[in-house]
Design a protein around this motif. Structure first.
Motif, PDB file in Angstrom:
ATOM      1  N   ALA A  78       0.612  -1.219  -0.110  1.00 21.00           N
ATOM      2  CA  ALA A  78       0.081   0.006   0.129  1.00 21.00           C
ATOM      3  C   ALA A  78       0.730   1.756  -0.076  1.00 21.00           C
ATOM      4  N   GLU A  79       0.628   1.820  -0.394  1.00 19.98           N
ATOM      5  CA  GLU A  79       0.912   3.224  -0.574  1.00 19.98           C
ATOM      6  C   GLU A  79       1.320   4.033   0.603  1.00 19.98           C
ATOM      7  N   GLY A  80       2.323   3.989   0.798  1.00 22.14           N
ATOM      8  CA  GLY A  80       3.092   5.303   1.995  1.00 22.14           C
ATOM      9  C   GLY A  80       3.825   4.238   2.893  1.00 22.14           C
ATOM     10  N   GLN A  81       3.838   2.456   2.981  1.00 23.96           N
ATOM     11  CA  GLN A  81       3.732   0.986   3.093  1.00 23.96           C
ATOM     12  C   GLN A  81       5.299   0.926   3.303  1.00 23.96           C
ATOM     13  N   ILE A  82       5.962   0.979   2.716  1.00 25.77           N
ATOM     14  CA  ILE A  82       7.158   0.140   2.191  1.00 25.77           C
ATOM     15  C   ILE A  82       8.202   0.011   3.353  1.00 25.77           C
ATOM     16  N   ASP A  83       7.827   1.398   4.038  1.00 25.42           N
ATOM     17  CA  ASP A  83       9.581   1.170   5.115  1.00 25.42           C
ATOM     18  C   ASP A  83       8.691   0.433   6.736  1.00 25.42           C
ATOM     19  N   GLN A  84       7.366   0.573   7.097  1.00 23.41           N
ATOM     20  CA  GLN A  84       6.920  -0.846   7.615  1.00 23.41           C
ATOM     21  C   GLN A  84       6.782  -1.956   7.211  1.00 23.41           C
ATOM     22  N   PHE A  85       6.196  -2.091   5.283  1.00 23.85           N
ATOM     23  CA  PHE A  85       6.213  -3.604   5.196  1.00 23.85           C
ATOM     24  C   PHE A  85       8.242  -3.523   5.285  1.00 23.85           C
ATOM     25  N   LYS A  86       9.223  -3.280   5.131  1.00 24.60           N
ATOM     26  CA  LYS A  86      10.600  -3.747   4.728  1.00 24.60           C
ATOM     27  C   LYS A  86      11.356  -4.162   6.093  1.00 24.60           C
ATOM     28  N   GLU A  87      10.172  -3.430   7.477  1.00 24.39           N
ATOM     29  CA  GLU A  87      10.644  -3.488   9.196  1.00 24.39           C
ATOM     30  C   GLU A  87      10.156  -5.247   9.134  1.00 24.39           C
ATOM     31  N   LEU A  88       8.589  -5.755   8.386  1.00 26.42           N
ATOM     32  CA  LEU A  88       8.421  -6.912   8.582  1.00 26.42           C
ATOM     33  C   LEU A  88       9.612  -7.931   7.784  1.00 26.42           C
ATOM     34  N   CYS A  89       9.810  -7.666   7.131  1.00 27.94           N
ATOM     35  CA  CYS A  89      10.596  -7.895   6.156  1.00 27.94           C
ATOM     36  C   CYS A  89      11.544  -8.835   6.929  1.00 27.94           C
ATOM     37  N   GLU A  90      12.786  -7.706   8.243  1.00 27.09           N
ATOM     38  CA  GLU A  90      13.697  -8.077   9.045  1.00 27.09           C
ATOM     39  C   GLU A  90      13.088  -9.543   9.624  1.00 27.09           C
ATOM     40  N   GLN A  91      11.839  -8.459  10.003  1.00 27.23           N
ATOM     41  CA  GLN A  91      11.126 -10.092  11.672  1.00 27.23           C
ATOM     42  C   GLN A  91      11.087 -11.626  10.597  1.00 27.23           C
ATOM     43  N   PHE A  92      10.432 -11.664   9.378  1.00 30.10           N
ATOM     44  CA  PHE A  92      10.518 -12.489   8.707  1.00 30.10           C
ATOM     45  C   PHE A  92      11.908 -13.525   8.355  1.00 30.10           C
ATOM     46  N   VAL A  93      12.790 -12.325   8.159  1.00 39.17           N
ATOM     47  CA  VAL A  93      13.947 -13.271   7.732  1.00 39.17           C
ATOM     48  C   VAL A  93      14.583 -14.119   9.199  1.00 39.17           C
ATOM     49  N   ALA A  94      14.176 -12.939  10.699  1.00 38.82           N
ATOM     50  CA  ALA A  94      14.897 -13.487  11.500  1.00 38.82           C
ATOM     51  C   ALA A  94      14.564 -14.881  11.756  1.00 38.82           C
ATOM     52  N   ARG A  95      12.955 -14.455  11.982  1.00 41.06           N
ATOM     53  CA  ARG A  95      12.276 -16.044  12.074  1.00 41.06           C
ATOM     54  C   ARG A  95      12.522 -17.193  11.828  1.00 41.06           C
ATOM     55  N   ALA A  96      13.112 -16.781  10.413  1.00 36.28           N
ATOM     56  CA  ALA A  96      13.085 -18.050   9.195  1.00 36.28           C
ATOM     57  C   ALA A  96      14.174 -18.786   9.344  1.00 36.28           C
ATOM     58  N   SER A  97      14.950 -17.750   9.716  1.00 33.33           N
ATOM     59  CA  SER A  97      17.177 -18.233   9.931  1.00 33.33           C
ATOM     60  C   SER A  97      17.092 -19.424  11.129  1.00 33.33           C
ATOM     61  N   SER A  98      16.155 -19.567  11.995  1.00 33.77           N
ATOM     62  CA  SER A  98      16.648 -20.500  12.705  1.00 33.77           C
ATOM     63  C   SER A  98      15.782 -21.916  11.950  1.00 33.77           C
ATOM     64  N   GLU A  99      14.755 -21.607  11.451  1.00 31.39           N
ATOM     65  CA  GLU A  99      14.203 -22.858  10.691  1.00 31.39           C
ATOM     66  C   GLU A  99      15.412 -23.864  10.290  1.00 31.39           C
ATOM     67  N   GLN A 100      15.199 -25.536  10.545  1.00 32.72           N
ATOM     68  CA  GLN A 100      16.134 -25.822  10.193  1.00 32.72           C
ATOM     69  C   GLN A 100      15.433 -26.386   8.480  1.00 32.72           C
ATOM     70  N   LYS A 101      14.397 -26.764   8.199  1.00 34.03           N
ATOM     71  CA  LYS A 101      14.142 -27.427   6.926  1.00 34.03           C
ATOM     72  C   LYS A 101      14.455 -25.703   6.156  1.00 34.03           C
ATOM     73  N   CYS A 102      14.577 -24.740   6.376  1.00 36.26           N
ATOM     74  CA  CYS A 102      14.750 -23.573   5.139  1.00 36.26           C
ATOM     75  C   CYS A 102      15.861 -23.658   4.900  1.00 36.26           C
ATOM     76  N   LEU A 103      15.701 -23.782   2.995  1.00 38.12           N
ATOM     77  CA  LEU A 103      16.807 -23.695   2.647  1.00 38.12           C
ATOM     78  C   LEU A 103      17.633 -22.767   1.889  1.00 38.12           C
ATOM     79  N   TYR A 104      16.577 -21.208   2.044  1.00 35.57           N
ATOM     80  CA  TYR A 104      16.716 -20.205   1.255  1.00 35.57           C
ATOM     81  C   TYR A 104      15.442 -19.162   1.326  1.00 35.57           C
ATOM     82  N   TYR A 105      15.947 -17.931   1.697  1.00 35.98           N
ATOM     83  CA  TYR A 105      14.948 -17.210   2.140  1.00 35.98           C
ATOM     84  C   TYR A 105      15.968 -15.642   1.570  1.00 35.98           C
ATOM     85  N   GLY A 106      14.238 -14.773   1.416  1.00 36.15           N
ATOM     86  CA  GLY A 106      14.525 -13.683   0.983  1.00 36.15           C
ATOM     87  C   GLY A 106      14.128 -12.599   0.157  1.00 36.15           C
ATOM     88  N   PHE A 107      13.939 -11.271   0.530  1.00 38.21           N
ATOM     89  CA  PHE A 107      13.004 -10.519   0.450  1.00 38.21           C
ATOM     90  C   PHE A 107      13.585 -10.312  -1.193  1.00 38.21           C
TER      91      PHE A 107
END
Length: 120
Positions: free
Chosen positions: A17-46
């Motif tokens: 949504a318009e004006g929400q890119i910074d907020q979305f990118k903050e969520l991306c950092e949280q997604f990546v942090a959580r995914a990095s601990s998953e044993q069966k995750c082979l790769y992950y990124g935005f």
């Protein structure tokens, strides 16, 4: 030719949504942090292009993909408050994709069956 590659990848394309890119990118950092601990995750990124985002992610089989969705479910709900999924692709071998049809039905994904290839 057949493949023994059980990798399942999910490819969500988001329109932010318009004006929400910074907020979305903050969520991306949280997604990546959580995914990095998953044993069966082979790769992950935005990846980004303007107000569109793509999450490139791959898992060891359907179980890994479903475990990830359980792990980040609350973050996904927050992301969907400021962005919409405009396209969702699931790629993998047929026997693994069959395990995803029911759990992912609400997202109406497009499935692509892996028929040829290898994984090192």
């Amino acid at each position: 030719m057949s493949t023994h590659d059980r990798c399942c990848s999910i490819a969500p394309y988001f329109k932010i949504a318009e004006g929400q890119i910074d907020q979305f990118k903050e969520l991306c950092e949280q997604f990546v942090a959580r995914a990095s601990s998953e044993q069966k995750c082979l790769y992950y990124g935005f990846c980004f292009q303007g107000d569109e985002a793509y999450c490139r992610e791959g898992y060891e089989g359907a179980e890994g993909l479903l475990a990830h969705l359980d792990n980040v479910g609350d973050l996904l709900q927050r992301a969907l408050e400021i962005a919409e999924i405009v396209r969702l692709e699931i790629h993998g071998p047929e026997e693994e994709l069959k395990k995803l049809y029911e759990p992912l039905a609400q997202y109406n994904p497009q499935y692509f069956v892996l028929e040829y290839g290898f994984r090192r």
